[in-house]
Design a protein around this motif. Structure first.
Motif, PDB file in Angstrom:
ATOM      1  N   GLY A   1     -54.708  13.593  -5.921  1.00  0.00           N
ATOM      2  CA  GLY A   1     -53.331  13.266  -6.252  1.00  0.00           C
ATOM      3  C   GLY A   1     -53.186  11.906  -6.904  1.00  0.00           C
ATOM      4  O   GLY A   1     -54.149  11.167  -7.096  1.00  0.00           O
ATOM      5  N   TYR A   2     -51.940  11.574  -7.253  1.00  0.00           N
ATOM      6  CA  TYR A   2     -51.718  10.386  -8.078  1.00  0.00           C
ATOM      7  C   TYR A   2     -51.978   9.070  -7.351  1.00  0.00           C
ATOM      8  O   TYR A   2     -52.279   8.051  -7.985  1.00  0.00           O
ATOM      9  CB  TYR A   2     -50.298  10.389  -8.657  1.00  0.00           C
ATOM     10  CG  TYR A   2     -49.190  10.159  -7.653  1.00  0.00           C
ATOM     11  CD1 TYR A   2     -48.734   8.881  -7.383  1.00  0.00           C
ATOM     12  CD2 TYR A   2     -48.585  11.218  -6.988  1.00  0.00           C
ATOM     13  CE1 TYR A   2     -47.716   8.661  -6.466  1.00  0.00           C
ATOM     14  CE2 TYR A   2     -47.571  11.017  -6.084  1.00  0.00           C
ATOM     15  CZ  TYR A   2     -47.135   9.737  -5.824  1.00  0.00           C
ATOM     16  OH  TYR A   2     -46.122   9.520  -4.925  1.00  0.00           O
ATOM     17  N   LEU A   3     -51.904   9.052  -6.014  1.00  0.00           N
ATOM     18  CA  LEU A   3     -52.128   7.800  -5.299  1.00  0.00           C
ATOM     19  C   LEU A   3     -53.604   7.412  -5.261  1.00  0.00           C
ATOM     20  O   LEU A   3     -53.962   6.245  -5.440  1.00  0.00           O
ATOM     21  CB  LEU A   3     -51.589   7.895  -3.866  1.00  0.00           C
ATOM     22  CG  LEU A   3     -50.075   7.800  -3.701  1.00  0.00           C
ATOM     23  CD1 LEU A   3     -49.698   7.982  -2.238  1.00  0.00           C
ATOM     24  CD2 LEU A   3     -49.561   6.457  -4.211  1.00  0.00           C
ATOM     25  N   LEU A   4     -54.472   8.393  -5.061  1.00  0.00           N
ATOM     26  CA  LEU A   4     -55.897   8.104  -4.887  1.00  0.00           C
ATOM     27  C   LEU A   4     -56.753   8.585  -6.046  1.00  0.00           C
ATOM     28  O   LEU A   4     -57.889   8.131  -6.186  1.00  0.00           O
ATOM     29  CB  LEU A   4     -56.409   8.752  -3.591  1.00  0.00           C
ATOM     30  CG  LEU A   4     -55.751   8.289  -2.291  1.00  0.00           C
ATOM     31  CD1 LEU A   4     -56.329   9.055  -1.107  1.00  0.00           C
ATOM     32  CD2 LEU A   4     -55.921   6.795  -2.088  1.00  0.00           C
ATOM     33  N   GLY A   5     -56.245   9.488  -6.850  1.00  0.00           N
ATOM     34  CA  GLY A   5     -57.091  10.072  -7.890  1.00  0.00           C
ATOM     35  C   GLY A   5     -56.348  10.315  -9.185  1.00  0.00           C
ATOM     36  O   GLY A   5     -55.719   9.422  -9.731  1.00  0.00           O
ATOM     37  N   ASP A   6     -56.453  11.541  -9.692  1.00  0.00           N
ATOM     38  CA  ASP A   6     -55.837  11.953 -10.963  1.00  0.00           C
ATOM     39  C   ASP A   6     -56.353  11.149 -12.146  1.00  0.00           C
ATOM     40  O   ASP A   6     -55.622  10.860 -13.095  1.00  0.00           O
ATOM     41  CB  ASP A   6     -54.310  11.854 -10.895  1.00  0.00           C
ATOM     42  CG  ASP A   6     -53.688  13.127 -10.330  1.00  0.00           C
ATOM     43  OD1 ASP A   6     -54.423  14.127 -10.172  1.00  0.00           O
ATOM     44  OD2 ASP A   6     -52.486  13.126 -10.046  1.00  0.00           O
TER      45      ASP A   6
END
Length: 282
Positions: A136-141
């Motif tokens: 997801g956008y907080l840890l990845g993407d």
């Protein structure tokens, strides 16, 4: 009639294939089941397609969506579609399967989805194999619009950009630092705010500092995901999504550094999916 949907978090691209071969496209809101409650999802779905066609004339529905990989979410979407399209056979797949079929049909290849978020998988011609999780956008993407825009904001707010670019950013976004942080940390979903900077990035992609940010994000994508697939770099690599299509030259440059080569880049998978279903299921 056949109805095909490619659904992301922000929008859903629908294509209706009539029995005479005529095709019609229309757009609606995103139908990611994680973004709608179980009770609200059927209402949003119904309002999305209301007035476009007669649901009773649809005989087959193929829905490809973000958030549909998990079985429980897949069943939620499938049930809502079946309740609406009572005379149709309904099939629900993940957006990665949709991208794979659109890019490679029944052949194999490495699949990238680079839009608001990002996904990576290997497609063997029938199934997708993911070797790294989507965080997801907080840890990845990595490689996504959210990741690229987040890196731009970090450099801007830390003063790591040239004065000319900082001045341009201040004109593009006049919010003070405190308000920017509020939009990132206090809103229920900061993705819309973060990705609003994609316009600035696209307009300034010929600036070396901006191009470097994009290439750095693609480098993170390659190091953290692609190189962990034994099929890389010998397998064909295909990408769908606005970011992959918009920044194709930067992606090609990064892949070549790691010994890979981009096979194709499509902004929208719906055309490839229509071709796939005409050849395999129609």
């Amino acid at each position: 009639m056949i109805l095909i949907a490619d659904s992301g978090s922000t929008k859903t691209h629908w294509r209706l294939i009539h029995s005479n071969g005529k095709e019609e496209d229309f757009l609606s809101v995103g139908l990611n089941p994680y973004h709608h409650s179980e009770e609200n999802f059927p209402r949003v779905l119904t309002s999305s397609i209301a007035g476009f066609f007669d649901v009773d004339k649809v005989t087959q529905v193929y829905f490809y969506g973000s958030g549909c990989a998990l079985e429980t979410m897949n069943l939620r979407v499938s049930q809502a579609l079946s309740n609406l399209f009572t005379k149709a056979d309904v099939s629900v797949f993940s957006d990665v399967i949709g991208a794979a079929r659109a890019l490679f049909g029944n052949e194999n290849g490495l699949v990238l989805i680079l839009g608001t978020g990002s996904s990576v998988a290997y497609y063997d011609g029938q199934n997708v194999i993911s070797r790294t999780p989507s965080l997801g956008y907080l840890l990845g993407d990595e490689g996504s619009a959210t990741h690229i825009c987040k890196e731009l904001l970090i450099k801007w707010l830390y003063g790591d950009l040239s004065l000319d670019l900082i001045h341009s950013l201040q004109q593009f976004c006049s919010y003070p630092v405190g308000e920017i942080l509020g939009k990132v940390y206090s809103q229920s979903s900061p993705v819309k705010f973060l990705t609003s900077f994609m316009q600035f990035i696209a307009e300034n992609i010929n600036q070396p500092e901006i191009s470097d940010i994009v290439e750095s994000s693609f480098t993170d994508l390659t190091r953290r995901h692609l190189v962990k697939y034994p099929e890389f770099p010998n397998s064909r690599i295909g990408v769908v999504g606005s970011v992959g299509a918009m920044f194709k030259p930067q992606l090609e440059t990064v892949l070549k550094r790691f010994g890979g080569q981009l096979y194709c880049a499509e902004q929208y998978p719906i055309g490839g999916l229509a071709t796939f279903h005409r050849q395999n299921f129609y």
